[in-house]
Write an enzyme that holds these catalytic residues in place. Structure first.
Site, PDB file in Angstrom:
ATOM      1  N   GLN A  78       0.832  -1.203   0.000  1.00 29.14           N
ATOM      2  CA  GLN A  78       0.000   0.000   0.000  1.00 29.14           C
ATOM      3  C   GLN A  78       0.868   1.255   0.000  1.00 29.14           C
ATOM      4  OE1 GLN A  78      -3.205  -0.385  -0.958  1.00 29.14           O
ATOM      5  NE2 GLN A  78      -4.070   0.585   0.826  1.00 29.14           N
ATOM      6  N   GLU A  86      -3.569   6.050   1.601  1.00 24.58           N
ATOM      7  CA  GLU A  86      -3.413   7.287   0.837  1.00 24.58           C
ATOM      8  C   GLU A  86      -2.136   8.034   1.157  1.00 24.58           C
ATOM      9  OE1 GLU A  86      -7.374   9.049   0.033  1.00 24.58           O
ATOM     10  OE2 GLU A  86      -8.037   7.694   1.607  1.00 24.58           O
TER      11      GLU A  86
END
Ligand SMILES: Cc1cc2nc3c(=O)[nH]c(=O)nc-3n(C[C@H](O)[C@H](O)[C@H](O)COP(=O)(O)OP(=O)(O)OC[C@H]3O[C@@H](n4cnc5c(N)ncnc54)[C@H](O)[C@@H]3O)c2cc1C
Ligand code: SF4
Ligand code: FES
Ligand code: FES
Lengths: 168, 326, 777
Positions: free
Chosen positions: C678, C744
């Site tokens: 990620q 994010e």
């Protein structure tokens, strides 16, 4: 008129507009081969034709009469993974998994190209018969396969680990 | 895609017979299928020519004849190409992706069409290349990728091929066959500048088939290279590219071949620069003068002015590299 | 109003002021996360193990079915035609040739589309998910260049595509606002984001700036971006009477089901959305017009429909990130203490959405500046409605802020890391709230050591290797902890000792299903093989957006709530014959397939034994977590220290990134294998943002001109070096599992780290993205 998909004959489509990709996905329900752009720009639709990697979205199915096609389903199944598929799981060479079948088919084709001595943009010496395996060579040669999740490091690691096994 | 019939040709003359006015030859399909999907191309019939001559054969004079159906990868990996015309192998592997190069044919690569964003936008943009006389939305629009040399008021598009830049440098010859017979066209004449007919891109007559590319012997092409400048490190079209071969004798330039990609409607043979270089003692200053001479007539647009400087620098760097390898 | 209810209103952005203050001042123990999640103490269980993805074998075998891969009998294929003007009306629409084309079943346009209600716009209601509020094929109005004007259904995709190309349309075009600069010149308006003004003021920053001994000011620009998940947006759907079944590519199944129900005037239960595998979303896979078009057309044609947008179609109808123009001014003392921090600018949105790109968000809690002025202004353009894209606000806001910090450091003659650490705040500078957990200094120190930061030359353009100038740069990454209201989960425990977790969450590659299986195993004291995590289905409990990096927290809190209820019910079932007799829920925990007294594990009974004695085959509980008041009580943020080595070719100006390290402080990492992916994925998207990504918008026509993966460049293998990631792994005491989201943060700070490295390499400061070679020549 038929093509061989993973060893089984498949009838060619009536409509010559049908791409090999749509033939696989819509007619044969072999949806492991993915559509990411239908523009030849992402590599998600990569399959092997007589062992060579191509983009099935830009291939009209009728053009492949009599050819041997291998898709991700032909490489291995979830219960019986191909070594490179196993390495992808081990090295987290994907996230969403959508580009993954294309990456894996591409890697199989790439390893054959390397063995054959096909040069690439980063090959220093064109006179070399054999191309040495390097991270840079693999990155350049895999650049036709986009991964928006950004699993690139894991993909290269997976290929690096399995290259010897696959090359046999 | 508009419906069409499909026919696989067994011989060149049969292919030419079949083509007619509304037919198109199908190579690897990597450009044609995309353009048909966009309805930019709407052939009534496709004649598959991938089964025709794909041999790469050494000629008695030491040159090579490459069948038009040879795949790009096959050309790039061929031993004689790598040894005698390394710039061609380098140009090919700088283009597209491995998958596309495995599909693309030599004939198709020559005839691939521009990547101009407005050319591609059938519904939303005007384009003289698609619809002659309609106008050109690229002029005054997003034209970072467009031509700085040889453009016209009708069209400012570039030819996107890498391979063709090398072929332009190599004095290649295109062999074609029509219903009325075969002929040969010098590669540098094969593609046209847009003038007022950007829709006519080559000297091919309707229905003519490309059968092969001849590379004349060129001993000094063994010292040659191709450099491509692009926005991402791979799988991107050239902003500017340079193909060059350099023949040095005692510090002098005995002969040189130089061609540019990404700057014009056709692969651009840099004849002015070559003239400025030939017979002169090689030096960085000379290279720069030659590069400037070539770009003297450049007409930059809103977004692509950088290409002038970039082309000059890349020419100088490539020539310098070849000089140093001598 | 109770604290809980007002918290709900607050969390939805409906109320501010007094109640927020009450939540801020309440004792910790009243707040969710006030008592640390007991799992934070579990050190040697399945949490934190680098477990390979549980869906991995299916995915690598190509056997995981995505939305466009479900077969349906009698299905037809769809193709959409799009407008080519930005504003006006359809003057004529001739579909006769399309209708007559082979295989065509239906051509739907505003002439014949069923009457539909407008789709509730994302953020207009907690359950709303629509990207724009424009009625779908209800009239002849055109609101953007690319708006769907007709859809063809045909027996094959080839037939549908061809018939679509036969549609003839003319427009009465009207003057459209498509030019950003012109719109700014005509006047901007203040922006709001999630109901809050994008405006903050602390003291008089302009005055402080004027008086500052050292100051810098600069303007930065970021272009439009598109998410470009490799899976095209797609649905395969069918009506069964008044029930609509959708195989979708979704990151908001429950929201989208509710929203579609409003459009078709149905009950939410009548819309069944499943989305077990999603080929990437990044904010784009919410509800867009293609859902409504496919559903309406399927109803008209009485046939199941497969609609896979073309790549062009995704660009035309699914919004991306909007462009920004940002101004940053920093004033400092000679020692680097910030006296003034101004971050203001303009972004573009449409009249049909509520999404100004909130680029000041990362600045709010970044530095201990004595004065601050933060402000986002907006203009409205006629374009596809922009939307959330990975780290909305932070991705582009950190580019401006963190480049400016680098510029200031140079002017001060300070190391840029020192400058940042000098300005490390004690508490949130704007809200005044305490931080829940902030270990950014450690991330900087650990990262700098691992990266070899001390090798950096403070003087730019000092290092050259062959044709390449080499430079190092750094920047802070930051992303908030969010937990949105509406979560719920169900736990079912069987007599065989198997547990099922049901929650309407999503797996788009984040590793959710794997990490949550690990967490559930740990929480329930069961091996991972005994856990089944069901998600991606709108009929499951909960309203869980896969967005804002909040899924981990949202699922975590919901499962905690359900677990607490489960324990209470198990204790009740256990009764007086159990070793657990008489114990209260907070005295027991899960262990070895059962419950045990926390401080006396010998008092243990297995689930199987409890259920057997009670003669129950299974027990199932469902619960909702408390409202997410924690974010109003603490300032909750993740951070990262980003390090980049960039090279710029002296001949061609080509910029390349050759080394990158992200050192993160994101709470506890649940699965290092998937977490690393990620982080890397975010960073790689950040490399794209820095060097190549731009949605090319022709301001004359308002049309996106590069709707293609060939012409919109995302990084390829060759652009991406080995990316090193590391983390503090310090649990946040106030979040479920001690974790904060990680999806994010990777894209934040990356753009600035690259730009700063390029500056260090070349001495050229590029302030408008992307940093392409023409800007470096
Ligand atoms: C995403 C993407 C990226 C690319 N990047 C690059 C790049 O970086 N550099 C580069 O150089 N190229 C690039 N290409 C283009 C690629 O090289 C061309 O598409 C390819 O060379 C065309 O060959 P083909 O055989 O597939 O041609 P086709 O698509 O089959 O045909 C192209 C044209 O040639 C005609 N034709 C084919 N064979 C003959 C013949 N024998 N006689 C007469 N006419 C014929 C066809 O009728 C058609 O008009 C890219 C393509 C894609 C999709
Ligand atoms: S530049 Fe040429 S190809 Fe592009 S829009 Fe103008 S006329 Fe068409
Ligand atoms: S789907 Fe074929 S390359 Fe993208
Ligand atoms: S794994 Fe999602 S695109 Fe590669």
């Amino acid at each position: 008129m038929s093509i061989n998909v993973n060893g089984a004959p498949v009838a060619l489509p009536q409509d010559p507009r049908m791409s090999l990709l749509d033939l696989l996905r819509e007619q044969e329900h072999l949806s492991g081969t993915k559509k990411g752009c239908n523009q030849g720009a992402c590599g998600a639709c990569t399959i092997l034709v007589n062992g060579e990697r191509i983009l099935s979205c830009l291939a009209l199915a009728v053009q492949y009469d009599g050819q041997e096609i291998t898709t991700i389903e032909g490489l291995g199944s979830a219960d019986d993974l191909h070594p490179i598929q196993r390495a992808f799981v081990q090295h987290d060479g994907f996230q969403c998994g959508y580009c993954t079948p294309g990456q894996i088919c591409s890697a199989v084709g790439m390893i054959a190209e390397l063995q054959r001595g096909v040069p690439s943009h980063v090959t220093d010496d064109l006179s070399d018969e054999a191309i040495a395996f390097s991270q840079e060579e693999v990155r350049e040669r895999m650049s036709g396969n986009l991964c928006r999740c950004g699993a690139y490091n894991g993909i290269i690691d997976a290929i690096t680990e399995s290259v010897a096994e696959v090359a046999q | 895609m508009t419906p069409f019939t499909y026919h696989r040709a067994a011989t060149a003359s049969e292919a030419a017979q079949h083509a007619g006015a509304a037919g198109k030859y199908l190579g690897g399909g990597t450009n044609l299928v995309d353009l048909m999907r966009e309805t930019i191309e709407r052939p009534a019939s496709l004649i598959d020519v991938t089964g025709l001559d794909s041999a790469i054969a050494e000629q008695p004079d030491g040159g090579l004849l490459i069948g038009a159906a040879a795949r790009n990868t096959a050309v790039a990996e061929h031993r004689l190409v790598r040894d005698r015309y390394p710039l061609l192998a380098r140009a090919i592997v700088a283009g597209a992706s491995a998958q596309i190069r495995n599909m693309a044919t030599v004939g198709g690569n020559l005839l691939q069409r521009t990547r101009c964003l407005y050319f591609y936008d059938v519904d939303g943009a005007r384009c003289n290349k698609r619809a002659p006389g309609e106008g050109c939305d690229a002029i005054g629009g997003l034209n970072r990728n467009h031509a700085i040399l040889g453009a016209s008021d009708a069209c400012i598009a570039t030819h996107p091929s890498d391979m063709c830049v090398a072929l332009a440098a190599l004095d290649a010859v295109v062999h074609v066959q029509g219903v009325d017979g075969a002929r040969a066209i010098a590669f540098t004449d094969f593609h046209r500048l847009p003038e007022d007919r950007p829709d006519v891109e080559t000297l091919l007559r309707p229905g003519e088939l490309i059968t092969g590319i001849a590379l004349p012997p060129m001993a000094f092409a063994r010292r040659s290279t191709y450099r491509k400048v692009r926005d991402r490190a791979s799988y991107a079209f050239a902003l500017v590219s340079v193909a060059a071969a350099l023949d040095m004798e005692d510090g002098r330039i005995a002969d040189v071949r130089l061609a540019l990609g990404g700057v014009a409607h056709k692969p651009w043979r840099a004849t002015r620069a070559e003239a400025a270089l030939r017979g002169q003692p090689a030096s960085a200053a000379l290279f720069l003068d030659a590069a400037r001479a070539e770009l003297a007539d450049a007409r930059p647009l809103r977004d692509n002015g950088f290409k002038v400087e970039l082309a000059q620098r890349t020419i100088v760097a490539v020539l310098t590299q070849l000089m140093e390898e001598a | 109003m109770s604290l809980i209810e007002s918290g709900k209103a607050l969390a939805q952005g409906l109320m501010q002021g007094a109640m927020a203050k009450a939540v801020a001042l309440a004792p910790d123990s009243w707040i969710p996360g006030g008592e640390p999640d007991p799992l934070i103490r579990h050190q040697h269980g399945s949490i934190g193990k680098p477990v390979s993805r549980i869906d991995g074998p299916l995915k690598v075998a190509g056997a995981a079915p995505f939305a466009a891969e479900f077969p349906m009998a009698d299905m037809v294929y769809a193709a959409i035609a799009y407008s080519s003007v930005a504003r006006g009306r359809i003057a004529s629409l001739d579909v006769a040739a399309a209708e007559a084309a082979p295989g065509v079943v239906l051509v739907m346009s505003h002439h014949n589309a069923p009457r539909l209600k407008p789709a509730p716009l994302f953020m207009s209601d907690p359950k709303a998910a629509a990207g724009d509020s424009i009625p779908v094929m209800q009239d002849d109005a055109i609101c953007w260049n690319g708006q769907p004007i007709a859809v063809v259904l045909a027996a094959t995709q080839e037939q549908a595509d061809h018939a679509k190309s036969l549609i003839r349309v003319t427009y009465e075009a009207e003057a459209a606002d498509t030019d950003f600069e012109a719109a700014i010149a005509a006047g901007t308006k203040p922006s709001q984001f999630m109901g809050q003004p994008l405006h903050d003021k602390l003291g008089d920053a302009e005055k402080a700036l004027a008086k500052a001994p050292v100051s810098i000011e600069a303007d930065y620009r970021t272009p439009r971006h598109n998410h470009n998940p490799i899976e095209l947006h797609a649905v395969t759907l069918a009506w069964d009477g008044d029930t609509l079944r959708i195989h979708d590519a979704q990151q908001a199944v429950a929201h989208s089901a509710w929203t579609l129900a409003q459009v078709f005037d149905l009950q939410p239960e009548q819309i069944l959305i499943t989305s077990p595998y999603v080929g990437g979303g990044f904010g784009s896979k919410t509800l867009w017009q293609h859902h409504i078009i496919a559903a309406a057309a399927a109803r008209m044609a009485q046939r199941p429909v497969r609609l896979m947008l073309t790549r062009e179609g995704v660009y035309r109808t699914v919004g991306g990130r909007s462009l920004t123009q940002q101004h940053v001014a920093l004033g400092a003392e000679e020692d680097g203490m910030l006296t003034a921090l101004i971050h203001r600018g303009v972004t573009a949105k449409t009249a049909h959405n509520v999404m100004p790109e909130p680029f000041i968000l990362p600045t709010r809690s970044a530095y201990a500046a004595r004065t601050m002025l933060l402000d986002v202004q907006q203009v409205e353009l006629d374009m596809i409605s922009n939307t959330f894209m990975r780290a909305p606000g932070e991705a582009v806001g950190t580019f401006a802020l963190e480049c400016a910090m680098d510029e200031l450091a140079e002017k001060l003659g300070m190391d840029p890391i020192d400058l940042r650490l000098r300005n490390e705040p004690e508490k949130d500078p704007i809200s005044g709230l305490p931080f829940s957990s902030r270990h950014i200094a450690q991330a900087w120190r650990d990262g700098a050591a691992r990266f070899g930061w001390d090798a950096r030359s403070a003087v730019p353009a000092a290092r050259r290797e062959g044709e390449w100038l080499v430079g190092l740069g750094c920047a802070t990454a930051t992303y908030p902890y969010y937990r949105m209201p509406g979560g719920a989960a169900r736990i079912t425990l069987s007599r065989e000792g198997e547990a099922t977790i049901d929650i309407a969450a999503h797996e788009m590659g984040m590793g959710t299903s794997t990490a949550q299986t690990q967490v559930a195993a740990e929480r329930l004291g069961l091996p991972m093989e005994r856990i089944r995590f069901n998600y991606g289905d709108s009929t499951l409990p909960g309203l869980v957006l896969a967005g804002g990096s909040q899924q981990t927290a949202s699922i975590g809190a919901a499962v905690i709530a359900a677990y607490n209820k489960l324990v209470a019910e198990l204790l009740a079932l256990a009764g007086n014959d159990s070793p657990l007799a008489g114990l209260k829920p907070d005295e027991v925990g899960s262990q070895d397939g059962g419950l045990a007294k926390l401080d006396d594990p010998s008092r243990h009974e297995s689930y199987a034994s409890i259920l057997n004695r009670a003669q129950r085959a299974a027990i199932s509980v469902e619960a909702e977590p408390p409202q997410p008041l924690e974010t109003m009580h603490w300032s909750m943020h993740s951070h990262g220290a980003m390090f980049c080595e960039a090279r710029v070719n002296v001949v061609t100006g080509e910029p390349r990134v050759t080394r990158f390290l992200g050192s993160f402080d994101c709470g506890r990492i649940l699965n290092p294998k998937t977490a690393a992916s990620q982080f890397r994925g975010g960073i790689i998207m950040g490399l794209g943002l820095a060097l190549m990504e731009e949605t090319q918008f022709d301001e004359r026509s308002g049309r996106i001109m590069n709707p293609s993966l060939a012409e919109y460049h995302v990084p390829v293998h060759m652009d991406v070096p080995e990316i090193d990631v590391m983390w503090t792994d310090i649990p946040d005491p106030h979040t479920p599992m001690g974790a904060r989201g990680i999806g994010e943060i990777g894209i934040t700070g990356t753009g600035a780290a690259v730009a700063n490295a390029i500056y260090n390499a070349t001495g050229k400061r590029v302030r408008d993205l992307p940093i392409t070679l023409d800007k470096l020549l």
